[in-house]
Each structure stands twice: as C-alpha cells, then as structure tokens.
Design a protein around this motif. Structure first.
Motif, short mmCIF file in Angstrom:
data_model
loop_
_atom_site.label_atom_id
_atom_site.label_comp_id
_atom_site.label_asym_id
_atom_site.label_seq_id
_atom_site.Cartn_x
_atom_site.Cartn_y
_atom_site.Cartn_z
N UNK A 343 0.78 -1.22 0.00
CA UNK A 343 0.00 0.00 0.00
C UNK A 343 0.81 1.27 0.00
N UNK A 344 2.09 1.18 0.49
CA UNK A 344 2.93 2.38 0.43
C UNK A 344 3.68 2.75 1.69
N UNK A 345 3.34 2.16 2.84
CA UNK A 345 4.07 2.50 4.07
C UNK A 345 5.53 2.10 3.92
N UNK A 346 6.40 2.81 4.63
CA UNK A 346 7.84 2.53 4.48
C UNK A 346 8.59 2.95 5.72
N UNK A 347 9.73 2.30 5.95
CA UNK A 347 10.70 2.78 6.93
C UNK A 347 12.07 2.69 6.28
N UNK A 348 12.84 3.76 6.42
CA UNK A 348 14.16 3.90 5.79
C UNK A 348 15.18 4.20 6.88
N UNK A 349 16.26 3.42 6.90
CA UNK A 349 17.33 3.65 7.85
C UNK A 349 18.57 4.07 7.07
N UNK A 351 22.15 5.19 7.54
CA UNK A 351 23.21 5.24 8.55
C UNK A 351 24.19 6.37 8.25
N UNK A 352 24.40 6.66 6.97
CA UNK A 352 25.35 7.72 6.60
C UNK A 352 24.91 9.07 7.14
N UNK A 353 23.61 9.27 7.22
CA UNK A 353 23.07 10.56 7.68
C UNK A 353 22.44 10.48 9.07
N UNK A 354 22.57 9.31 9.72
CA UNK A 354 21.95 9.08 11.04
C UNK A 354 20.48 9.48 11.00
N UNK A 355 19.82 9.01 9.95
CA UNK A 355 18.47 9.45 9.61
C UNK A 355 17.53 8.24 9.52
N UNK A 356 16.35 8.37 10.10
CA UNK A 356 15.32 7.33 9.99
C UNK A 356 14.01 8.00 9.57
N UNK A 357 13.39 7.46 8.55
CA UNK A 357 12.15 8.02 7.99
C UNK A 357 11.08 6.93 8.05
N UNK A 358 9.88 7.29 8.52
CA UNK A 358 8.76 6.36 8.45
C UNK A 358 7.49 7.08 8.02
#
Length: 388
Positions: A343-349, A351-358
């Motif tokens: 459906x489109x949900x996502x989580x992105x880790x 590490x290079x940018x110490x960034x997590x997106x959900x």
C-alpha cells in the motif's frame, strides 16, 4: 467533519513536507497518515493528519495506529538481530540448529541469514492455506518444517511474503520461550516506550484506523490474457493464501501472531524502533544492538530479479539495500537499508546521515515498496537536508 489540518511537530526547514502532506489530504489522494523523521536521535518531524475513517467522520489523532503490513517484517528482523547481538542466534548457523524439525526434505543446510534475506527457498506453503490457517501459528510452522525448498537456498531471493514472520517467530520461540508478539512487547517496544505491537491488544482496537484498500487492478484486455500458472513461485507465494481484505481487521487477525504482516503502530513508533539501526544501536537512551551486529545488515545476500515479486532487489541480512541497479533507485546509495508495507508504508534507515524516515497511512495503493505519495514525501525530506 474534522478539519483537514496537519498536526504535530516539524522543524522549520521541513515545511515543504508538511505542505505536500496537506495538499495530498486536501486533494483526497491521502486519507489519513503519520510521518516521522528522526535525525541524530531527535524527532525533527512527527506529524499526523487527515482522517481516521473513510467517511471522514473521525480525524487521525496523535495516537491513531494502523496495520502496517510488511513493515512488520522490519521488526521481525530487528528481533532476530537483537538475539544475534546477545549471542543467542548466529546468522550463519543452520535454522535446524534451533528448530530440528526444519531440517526435513532438504532444508538442513538453510541458514538463518537465508531466511532473513528471503533466499531460503521457503517463500510459501505446499499445503493449501487460508487466512484463518495463518492464525494457527504452530500449525503453520509445522507445515513449513515438512516441505522442501522451492529453489536452491542462497541462490537468489524470493520474497517470503507470509513465511518470514513464521520462521523468525519460531526461532524466537525456540530460543527465548517467548512468542514474537511477547518478545517485541517485552524486549523492544516496552524498553523503548513505543506504541507498536505484533497483532493488537483489544484495549488498543478503538485507536486503529481501518484500512482503505485500492480497487482491484483492471483485468488484461480480451485476447491478451495469459493463463495463470498456479504452480509458479509467485502464485504459490502470494496466492496461498491470497490476502483477504475482509479478514484484515477481524478479531482473529488482530489477535493472531502474523509477524510478516499484522504489526500495528504509527510512524513515530516505527521510526523510533528502527532508529536503533541508524544510530549505532541506541534509541531513547536504550542500547539494544552493537555496531558489529548492525554491520551484518550490509552483507549482500542477493542481487537481481526477485523470484516472487519480479522486481530487482538487493537484500542484505534483514533488509533491502539500495542501489542504482535496483528498483529502490529512488533512494540514496550508501549505507541505507529499508523495507515497506503493501500500500505504500515505508521505513528507511540511512546510517550515513543518522536518519530514519517512516510513513504509515490508511489509504493503500496497489504497490509493494513505495507509492507515488511515499516517494514524494521521501524526496522532499532528502531535499530539505540537501541530500537529494
């Protein structure tokens, strides 16, 4: 009717993300959703908005939760990595070392990493399955233990659509004595103080936003229809059982342990858990992983056309890795790992940018990893940090 307002916190440089969210809600492309971005341990975005229900009679609130389908697999993988970190599970160990019955019918050489990277050859059941059958955990894993792999383990990926959570869940049970649901509650969500469960406790049901499924895909035009090969790996994987939209959201579904698909939470809870990977193993002051264990994720296990989805993926141990030659080429390269839900949900880790997106939403598109909306939000987030 509640206002179509976006609520929560957003750092000033990310205002474009809020505007895009607002526009999608106002246009009707988005119904209700939550978006969270954690950078360097700080929640720079934690916003929610739109509607909890399709009739728009209830607003999506700060504590609204939603079934995130295969984002659940990212938490399964995290549970396995925590056991690895504790010295209780070896990614190079044989599955049958922890689950002896699994060795039957040519599976004695399947390693834990093969399960975690969708390369084991056990992407579905030979035995006919229904959605109700998935609610019988021990029955489901017993059937998997009896059968042979569908391709040579380790030779390539074939998305373990349903089986991922059952096999990892069985390993968790045999190693710890806890169900996957209990392990996630006691060892991950509880210590981190986040609002996420495999399945959903009855007291949380009023907070669940019902999913709005997309219309079925248009059938191929007459004269252009190819017969469906019911013996093919994709059909056997996705079609046994086929997802029954009416069953999702029932008491049985919410009470079951379907670790690949029935996790419930929101963007903040998921981003917090998975930020363990982006931030070197610690989140909310709690350390659950070492960097050595996190580095295992980036050991490539497969690259190329997935035998189930037909897409080009590169899998590490537990997550998909990004790359220009993959179908995740809309994400940055480097030490970035991810997975999404139907459906489109996502989580992105990252590490290079110490960034997590959900991103977690209730209105689904006919996509596996990343919808148009998903990609638009993610692009805007990376644009804002100057990394597009």
């Amino acid at each position: 009717m509640p206002q179509q307002k976006i609520y929560g916190h957003i750092d000033p440089q990310y205002q474009d993300v809020q505007k895009i969210f607002q526009d999608f809600v106002e246009s009707g492309e988005e119904l209700g959703a939550s978006i969270a971005v954690n950078k360097d341990g700080k929640n720079i975005i934690n916003m929610w908005g739109g509607y909890k229900t399709e009739d728009k009679s209830k607003a999506w609130e700060h504590d609204t939760i939603v079934n995130v389908f295969s984002i659940s697999k990212t938490v399964c993988a995290l549970a396995a990595l925590i056991l690895v970190d504790r010295g209780l599970l070896d990614v190079n160990g044989k599955v049958c070392d922890y689950w002896p019955e699994f060795a039957a019918n040519g599976k004695s050489q399947i390693e834990v990493r093969h399960i975690m990277s969708h390369t084991s050859g056990v992407s579905g059941w030979n035995t006919p399955m229904t959605m109700k059958d998935l609610c019988d955990f021990e029955g489901s894993v017993a059937k998997l233990a009896e059968q042979e792999p569908w391709w040579t383990p380790g030779s390539g990926s074939g998305y373990h659509s349903w089986t991922y959570g059952f096999i990892i869940g069985k390993l968790v049970r045999n190693i710890t004595g806890l169900t996957l649901k209990q392990f996630v509650a006691q060892e991950i969500a509880g210590p981190l103080g986040v609002d996420f469960e495999i399945g959903s406790s009855e007291n949380n049901w009023p907070r669940i936003s019902p999913l709005v499924f997309p219309a079925p895909r248009e059938p191929a035009s007459e004269g252009n229809t190819a017969p469906v090969d019911i013996t093919s790996i994709p059909v056997k994987t996705f079609g046994n059982p086929a997802l029954d939209q009416k069953f999702v959201g029932t008491r049985q579904w919410k009470e079951a342990e379907i670790g690949a698909a029935n996790g419930h939470g929101n963007a903040l809870s998921i981003a917090t858990m998975l930020s363990l990977i982006s931030l070197g193993g610690e989140a909310n002051g709690v350390r659950l992983l070492s960097q050595k264990t996190i580095d295992l994720i980036f050991r490539e296990q497969s690259r190329g056309r997935d035998l189930v989805t037909g897409e080009n993926f590169q899998f590490g141990i537990g997550y998909a890795l990004t790359g220009r030659d993959t179908d995740l080429n809309w994400l940055p390269g480097g030490r970035v790992c991810t997975w999404g839900g139907y459906g489109g949900s996502i989580v992105i880790m990252d590490l290079d940018r110490r960034l997590t997106i959900c991103y977690a939403m209730n209105k689904l598109d006919n996509v596996g990893v990343g919808s148009h909306r998903t990609k638009t939000y993610v692009k805007a987030i990376y644009n804002a940090i100057g990394a597009a």
